[in-house]
Design an enzyme around this catalytic site. Structure first.
Site, PDB file in Angstrom:
ATOM      1  N   ASN A  13       6.396 -32.015   0.221  1.00 26.13           N
ATOM      2  CA  ASN A  13       6.087 -32.000  -1.215  1.00 26.13           C
ATOM      3  C   ASN A  13       7.306 -31.466  -1.959  1.00 26.13           C
ATOM      4  O   ASN A  13       7.569 -30.272  -1.944  1.00 26.13           O
ATOM      5  CB  ASN A  13       4.857 -31.100  -1.450  1.00 26.13           C
ATOM      6  CG  ASN A  13       4.528 -30.965  -2.925  1.00 26.13           C
ATOM      7  OD1 ASN A  13       5.046 -31.702  -3.760  1.00 26.13           O
ATOM      8  ND2 ASN A  13       3.648 -30.009  -3.247  1.00 26.13           N
ATOM      9  N   TRP A  14       8.027 -32.377  -2.585  1.00 27.71           N
ATOM     10  CA  TRP A  14       9.276 -31.986  -3.253  1.00 27.71           C
ATOM     11  C   TRP A  14       9.009 -31.286  -4.587  1.00 27.71           C
ATOM     12  O   TRP A  14       9.938 -30.781  -5.212  1.00 27.71           O
ATOM     13  CB  TRP A  14      10.171 -33.208  -3.461  1.00 27.71           C
ATOM     14  CG  TRP A  14      10.623 -33.882  -2.199  1.00 27.71           C
ATOM     15  CD1 TRP A  14      10.343 -33.494  -0.905  1.00 27.71           C
ATOM     16  CD2 TRP A  14      11.427 -35.062  -2.088  1.00 27.71           C
ATOM     17  NE1 TRP A  14      10.934 -34.360  -0.014  1.00 27.71           N
ATOM     18  CE2 TRP A  14      11.605 -35.332  -0.713  1.00 27.71           C
ATOM     19  CE3 TRP A  14      12.021 -35.922  -3.017  1.00 27.71           C
ATOM     20  CZ2 TRP A  14      12.349 -36.436  -0.250  1.00 27.71           C
ATOM     21  CZ3 TRP A  14      12.759 -37.011  -2.562  1.00 27.71           C
ATOM     22  CH2 TRP A  14      12.918 -37.255  -1.192  1.00 27.71           C
ATOM     23  N   LYS A  15       7.770 -31.321  -5.049  1.00 31.21           N
ATOM     24  CA  LYS A  15       7.395 -30.712  -6.346  1.00 31.21           C
ATOM     25  C   LYS A  15       8.346 -31.210  -7.448  1.00 31.21           C
ATOM     26  O   LYS A  15       8.780 -32.356  -7.419  1.00 31.21           O
ATOM     27  CB  LYS A  15       7.387 -29.184  -6.233  1.00 31.21           C
ATOM     28  CG  LYS A  15       6.569 -28.687  -5.047  1.00 31.21           C
ATOM     29  CD  LYS A  15       6.267 -27.220  -5.125  1.00 31.21           C
ATOM     30  CE  LYS A  15       5.586 -26.788  -3.849  1.00 31.21           C
ATOM     31  NZ  LYS A  15       5.032 -25.441  -3.923  1.00 31.21           N
ATOM     32  N   HIS A 105      -3.686 -30.113  -5.550  1.00 37.29           N
ATOM     33  CA  HIS A 105      -2.706 -29.115  -5.089  1.00 37.29           C
ATOM     34  C   HIS A 105      -2.914 -27.820  -5.881  1.00 37.29           C
ATOM     35  O   HIS A 105      -3.295 -27.844  -7.045  1.00 37.29           O
ATOM     36  CB  HIS A 105      -1.282 -29.651  -5.292  1.00 37.29           C
ATOM     37  CG  HIS A 105      -0.250 -28.762  -4.684  1.00 37.29           C
ATOM     38  ND1 HIS A 105       0.246 -27.657  -5.330  1.00 37.29           N
ATOM     39  CD2 HIS A 105       0.341 -28.778  -3.470  1.00 37.29           C
ATOM     40  CE1 HIS A 105       1.114 -27.047  -4.532  1.00 37.29           C
ATOM     41  NE2 HIS A 105       1.183 -27.709  -3.396  1.00 37.29           N
ATOM     42  N   GLU A 107      -1.029 -25.891  -7.358  1.00 36.79           N
ATOM     43  CA  GLU A 107      -0.347 -25.774  -8.658  1.00 36.79           C
ATOM     44  C   GLU A 107      -1.071 -26.610  -9.722  1.00 36.79           C
ATOM     45  O   GLU A 107      -1.045 -26.267 -10.903  1.00 36.79           O
ATOM     46  CB  GLU A 107       1.129 -26.162  -8.501  1.00 36.79           C
ATOM     47  CG  GLU A 107       1.888 -25.054  -7.775  1.00 36.79           C
ATOM     48  CD  GLU A 107       2.904 -25.527  -6.749  1.00 36.79           C
ATOM     49  OE1 GLU A 107       3.394 -26.664  -6.851  1.00 36.79           O
ATOM     50  OE2 GLU A 107       3.199 -24.739  -5.832  1.00 36.79           O
ATOM     51  N   GLU A 177      -4.311 -24.864   2.114  1.00 37.13           N
ATOM     52  CA  GLU A 177      -3.136 -24.152   1.626  1.00 37.13           C
ATOM     53  C   GLU A 177      -3.575 -22.884   0.896  1.00 37.13           C
ATOM     54  O   GLU A 177      -3.921 -22.943  -0.302  1.00 37.13           O
ATOM     55  CB  GLU A 177      -2.354 -25.034   0.655  1.00 37.13           C
ATOM     56  CG  GLU A 177      -1.876 -26.330   1.260  1.00 37.13           C
ATOM     57  CD  GLU A 177      -0.702 -26.891   0.481  1.00 37.13           C
ATOM     58  OE1 GLU A 177       0.379 -26.959   1.050  1.00 37.13           O
ATOM     59  OE2 GLU A 177      -0.874 -27.213  -0.702  1.00 37.13           O
ATOM     60  N   GLY A 183       4.880 -20.952  -1.426  1.00 35.33           N
ATOM     61  CA  GLY A 183       6.140 -20.611  -2.082  1.00 35.33           C
ATOM     62  C   GLY A 183       6.452 -19.126  -2.096  1.00 35.33           C
ATOM     63  O   GLY A 183       7.346 -18.676  -2.812  1.00 35.33           O
ATOM     64  N   SER A 223       4.337 -21.827   2.975  1.00 34.64           N
ATOM     65  CA  SER A 223       5.549 -21.243   3.550  1.00 34.64           C
ATOM     66  C   SER A 223       5.768 -21.631   5.018  1.00 34.64           C
ATOM     67  O   SER A 223       6.248 -20.820   5.816  1.00 34.64           O
ATOM     68  CB  SER A 223       5.540 -19.719   3.371  1.00 34.64           C
ATOM     69  OG  SER A 223       5.532 -19.397   1.993  1.00 34.64           O
ATOM     70  N   GLY A 244       6.446 -27.384   1.313  1.00 37.80           N
ATOM     71  CA  GLY A 244       7.107 -27.415   0.011  1.00 37.80           C
ATOM     72  C   GLY A 244       8.586 -27.106   0.157  1.00 37.80           C
ATOM     73  O   GLY A 244       9.410 -27.974   0.445  1.00 37.80           O
ATOM     74  N   GLY A 245       8.935 -25.820   0.008  1.00 35.89           N
ATOM     75  CA  GLY A 245      10.338 -25.402   0.000  1.00 35.89           C
ATOM     76  C   GLY A 245      11.163 -25.956   1.148  1.00 35.89           C
ATOM     77  O   GLY A 245      12.271 -26.474   0.944  1.00 35.89           O
TER      78      GLY A 245
HETATM   79  C1  PEP Z   1       3.224 -26.855  -1.006  1.00 36.80           C
HETATM   80  O1  PEP Z   1       3.897 -27.190  -1.958  1.00 36.80           O
HETATM   81  O2  PEP Z   1       2.206 -27.482  -0.767  1.00 36.80           O
HETATM   82  C2  PEP Z   1       3.667 -25.731  -0.190  1.00 36.80           C
HETATM   83  C3  PEP Z   1       2.945 -25.392   0.847  1.00 36.80           C
HETATM   84  O3  PEP Z   1       4.818 -25.079  -0.562  1.00 36.80           O
HETATM   85  P1  PEP Z   1       5.676 -24.030   0.345  1.00 36.80           P
HETATM   86  O4  PEP Z   1       5.861 -24.679   1.682  1.00 36.80           O
HETATM   87  O5  PEP Z   1       6.957 -23.860  -0.402  1.00 36.80           O
HETATM   88  O6  PEP Z   1       4.875 -22.779   0.447  1.00 36.80           O
END
Ligand code: PEP
Length: 263
Positions: A13-15, A105, A107, A177, A183, A223, A244-245
């Protein structure tokens, strides 16, 4: 279907990150790494979720590489068309090559304030149009600390999947999640994550039957990185990761993909 024959699935997930140039470079590198793993006979499915505006460019990049990485969208609107300024329909996503869509998600739930009713409409629209839907669920920190993890996940799964038909389940993935882990660099312990996944699978069994529930893949997200991916994904009910990251660095993301197929 049993746990052993659920093919692991990894999403990046590049957000709201990358630009056209860096997104194309990332997609090329990931496509090449995934192709080498698959050439070694590793079984894994991979999806990337770039920002909406770069979907056509990333679609062309993946096609040019002959990649089977699925192009994903980070969100969708449930209506087919009309006066919905700023929104994008399932049909529009399909038109630019999208195969899989994130819905709910954290966010979207907690920054944009989407509720379970809207999330359910989106889930149904995606599944109805024969696309893969990744329904994201997860508790906030205070909810975990007050022992509500399973209650919150159960509610989000039940409301998110209201009126979903059993024959649509093959297109459904759940992403667990925990909000406090997204994040933040904090990750659920493999056992805590497994316990939450197990409970979600029991809820799916209650809704759709034990066999159907055993076939649904449940990804962990929060994470995930190259160092913790293997242990998390070795848990019996964890069928991959939503990242994500770490999905923004091709080497890190590819290590996670590799960990999903045994490392
Ligand atoms: C996500 O965006 O779904 C996510 C899990 O982000 P991160 O891996 O950065 O915690």
């Amino acid at each position: 279907m049993t746990a052993s024959n659920r093919v692991p699935i990894i999403g990046g997930n590049w957000k709201m990150n990358t630009d056209r140039t860096t997104g194309i470079a990332l997609a090329k590198a990931v496509a090449s790494g995934v192709a080498s793993l698959q050439a070694q006979g590793k079984k894994v499915e991979v999806a990337v979720f770039p920002p909406f505006v770069y979907l056509p460019a990333i679609s062309e990049t993946l096609c040019a590489a002959g990649s089977n990485i699925a192009l994903g969208a980070q969100d969708v609107y449930h209506a087919e068309k009309g006066a919905f300024t700023g929104e994008v329909s399932v049909g529009m996503l399909r038109d630019v090559g999208v195969k899989t869509v994130l819905v709910g998600h954290s966010e979207r739930r907690h920054v944009i304030h989407e509720g379970d009713d809207l999330i359910n409409l989106k889930v149904r629209a995606v599944l109805h149009h024969a696309m893969r839907c990744v329904l994201c669920v997860g508790e906030k920190l205070e909810q975990r600390e007050t022992g509500q993890t399973n209650t919150i996940n159960e509610r989000q799964v039940r409301l998110g999947l209201r009126d979903v038909r059993p024959d649509e389940l093959d297109r459904l993935v759940i992403a667990y999640e925990p909000v406090w882990a997204i994040g933040t660099g904090k990750t659920a312990t493999p056992q805590d994550a497994q316990d939450a996944h197990r409970h979600i699978r029991l809820v799916l069994a209650d809704l759709f039957g034990k066999d159907a529930a055993a076939g649904v893949r449940i990804q962990y997200g929060g994470s995930v990185n190259a160092a913790n991916a293997k242990e998390l994904m070795s848990q019996p009910d964890i069928d991959g990761a939503l990242v994500g990251g770490a999905s923004l660095k091709d080497a890190d993301f590819l290590q996670i993909v590799s960990a999903a197929c045994g490392g």
